[in-house]
Design a protein around this motif. Structure first.
Motif, PDB file in Angstrom:
ATOM      1  N   GLU A 123       0.826  -1.188   0.000  1.00 35.85           N
ATOM      2  CA  GLU A 123       0.000   0.000   0.000  1.00 35.85           C
ATOM      3  C   GLU A 123       0.871   1.253   0.000  1.00 35.85           C
ATOM      4  O   GLU A 123       1.844   1.337   0.739  1.00 35.85           O
ATOM      5  CB  GLU A 123      -0.928   0.023   1.215  1.00 35.85           C
ATOM      6  N   THR A 124       0.511   2.200  -0.845  1.00 37.52           N
ATOM      7  CA  THR A 124       1.154   3.507  -0.859  1.00 37.52           C
ATOM      8  C   THR A 124       0.145   4.539  -0.374  1.00 37.52           C
ATOM      9  O   THR A 124      -0.945   4.648  -0.931  1.00 37.52           O
ATOM     10  CB  THR A 124       1.633   3.874  -2.273  1.00 37.52           C
ATOM     11  N   VAL A 125       0.501   5.259   0.679  1.00 33.23           N
ATOM     12  CA  VAL A 125      -0.368   6.280   1.261  1.00 33.23           C
ATOM     13  C   VAL A 125       0.297   7.636   1.063  1.00 33.23           C
ATOM     14  O   VAL A 125       1.461   7.816   1.421  1.00 33.23           O
ATOM     15  CB  VAL A 125      -0.608   6.024   2.760  1.00 33.23           C
ATOM     16  N   VAL A 126      -0.426   8.586   0.479  1.00 32.05           N
ATOM     17  CA  VAL A 126       0.135   9.899   0.163  1.00 32.05           C
ATOM     18  C   VAL A 126      -0.481  10.954   1.082  1.00 32.05           C
ATOM     19  O   VAL A 126      -1.701  11.090   1.124  1.00 32.05           O
ATOM     20  CB  VAL A 126      -0.116  10.279  -1.311  1.00 32.05           C
ATOM     21  N   PRO A 127       0.341  11.702   1.814  1.00 30.37           N
ATOM     22  CA  PRO A 127      -0.195  12.712   2.731  1.00 30.37           C
ATOM     23  C   PRO A 127      -0.702  13.942   1.994  1.00 30.37           C
ATOM     24  O   PRO A 127      -0.453  14.121   0.797  1.00 30.37           O
ATOM     25  CB  PRO A 127       1.020  13.055   3.604  1.00 30.37           C
ATOM     26  N   LEU A 128      -1.401  14.813   2.716  1.00 31.88           N
ATOM     27  CA  LEU A 128      -1.848  16.077   2.144  1.00 31.88           C
ATOM     28  C   LEU A 128      -0.643  16.918   1.757  1.00 31.88           C
ATOM     29  O   LEU A 128       0.410  16.858   2.388  1.00 31.88           O
ATOM     30  CB  LEU A 128      -2.709  16.832   3.152  1.00 31.88           C
ATOM     31  N   GLY A 129      -0.794  17.691   0.692  1.00 32.29           N
ATOM     32  CA  GLY A 129       0.294  18.545   0.239  1.00 32.29           C
ATOM     33  C   GLY A 129       1.330  17.836  -0.602  1.00 32.29           C
ATOM     34  O   GLY A 129       2.409  18.375  -0.843  1.00 32.29           O
ATOM     35  N   ALA A 130       1.037  16.622  -1.061  1.00 34.83           N
ATOM     36  CA  ALA A 130       2.033  15.865  -1.825  1.00 34.83           C
ATOM     37  C   ALA A 130       1.348  15.033  -2.902  1.00 34.83           C
ATOM     38  O   ALA A 130       0.123  14.975  -2.987  1.00 34.83           O
ATOM     39  CB  ALA A 130       2.844  14.968  -0.890  1.00 34.83           C
TER      40      ALA A 130
END
Length: 338
Positions: A123-130
């Motif tokens: 799983e790849t989780v991307v934070p806010l602002g990216a």
């Protein structure tokens, strides 16, 4: 378990050639302690870096030797030798960051693995602002937008090509007539053979959108009562599903504009500010509190590149000086000018 046996099981797992008995042995070793799982996770990160195209040609020759070294050093608690392993890993990550910066884009995300008795999920989780670029085992490329996650299991290429999406992502799918590529979300599934398309399926938004840039896709609703038959999309067509009314619409759009976020751009035509709030909050990792109904109704047409800041955008929306805003940390409050 013998150290050499553990090494063989872990390498065999990454190479995908373990027998059923060997899989169960590895799972039991992983369940035995947090330390074992930590070692495996660190080696999995290393393996992933080693198999990115840029790094594969540089370190494949040393891969088996260094895996063995790292694991042995873990067992012997030799901090000095193990630090060399960590240094190599950090160096690889640093090079990835350098490449991203030199490409005038910022990519960020983290990967994890969830164990069951038989399956590993990536799983790849991307934070806010990216935003993050993911290269799948079949060489398909996925750009995952802010506040989103992409998941697939270890049998992705062997049995079927299936991924699970929360949020927004742009897909460039490698053609394979024998293995259709399927993207699943909570509301729908998109089936393709080889194409470029965008899916927006955020949990906190009332609409789910599928936009086709090139190729062909078929969209299936997870609930047959909503749509019994798949909807076929041609390039520059968008399917929209309204969660509340459970209605499905199809219309023509400028797909390139909708997919522009991949390069850090924002493009919109006659869009009310109310519809831009969530997009701005995710892109810049801010919270926008609007205390004026007039601004929410105003429509905007324009574009912003990755070089524009949230301050640039706030200035543009207030070009005629009707509003004021104040900042408290990452929260911006906008109200009518007194």
């Amino acid at each position: 378990m013998d150290i050499e046996k553990i090494k063989e099981l872990i390498i065999g797992h990454f190479e995908g050639n373990l027998t059923g008995v060997e899989k169960r042995e590895l799972v039991q070793w992983l369940k035995a302690s947090d330390e074992n799982r930590k070692v495996f996770a660190e080696m999995a990160d290393y393996w992933g870096i080693a198999h990115l195209p840029y790094f594969a040609s540089h370190i494949d020759a040393d891969l088996h030797e260094n895996f063995g070294m790292s694991l042995n050093q873990r067992q012997e608690l030799s901090q000095k030798r193990f630090s060399l392993f960590l240094h190599w890993k950090r160096l690889a990550v640093a090079i990835l960051v350098l490449l991203a910066v030199s490409g005038l884009s910022y990519y960020s995300g983290y990967s994890s693995q969830d164990w069951t008795d038989e399956v590993v999920c990536f799983e790849t989780v991307v934070p806010l602002g990216a935003r993050s670029k993911v290269v799948l085992p079949d060489q398909s490329v996925v750009w995952v937008n802010a506040g989103s996650s992409l998941r697939y299991d270890k049998n992705f290429l062997k049995e079927k090509r299936e991924v699970y999406l929360k949020g927004e992502a742009f897909f460039e799918v490698t053609p394979d007539s024998l293995k259709p590529f399927v993207v699943k979300s909570e509301e729908l599934a998109v089936k393709v053979l080889g194409t470029s398309f965008n899916i927006r399926t955020y949990e906190d938004e009332e609409e789910v959108d599928v936009v086709l840039l090139s190729g062909k896709v078929d969209v299936y609703m997870n609930r047959p009562v909503v749509l019994k038959h798949p909807v076929h999309l041609n390039p520059n067509e968008q399917l929209t599903y309204e969660k509340g009314s459970e209605k499905v619409f199809k219309r023509e759009v400028e797909a390139a504009d909708i997919c522009a976020w991949v390069t850090g751009e924002m493009k919109f035509t006659k869009a009310p500010f109310s519809s831009l709030i969530k997009e701005l909050e995710r892109k810049y990792n801010v919270k926008l509190k609007v205390e004026t109904s007039a601004l929410l109704q105003e429509q905007y047409t324009g574009s912003f590149t990755s070089e524009h800041t949230i301050y640039d955008i706030l200035h543009e929306i207030n070009i005629d000086g009707k509003y004021e805003w104040k900042q408290n940390g990452n929260e911006f409050t906008i109200h009518d000018r007194m």
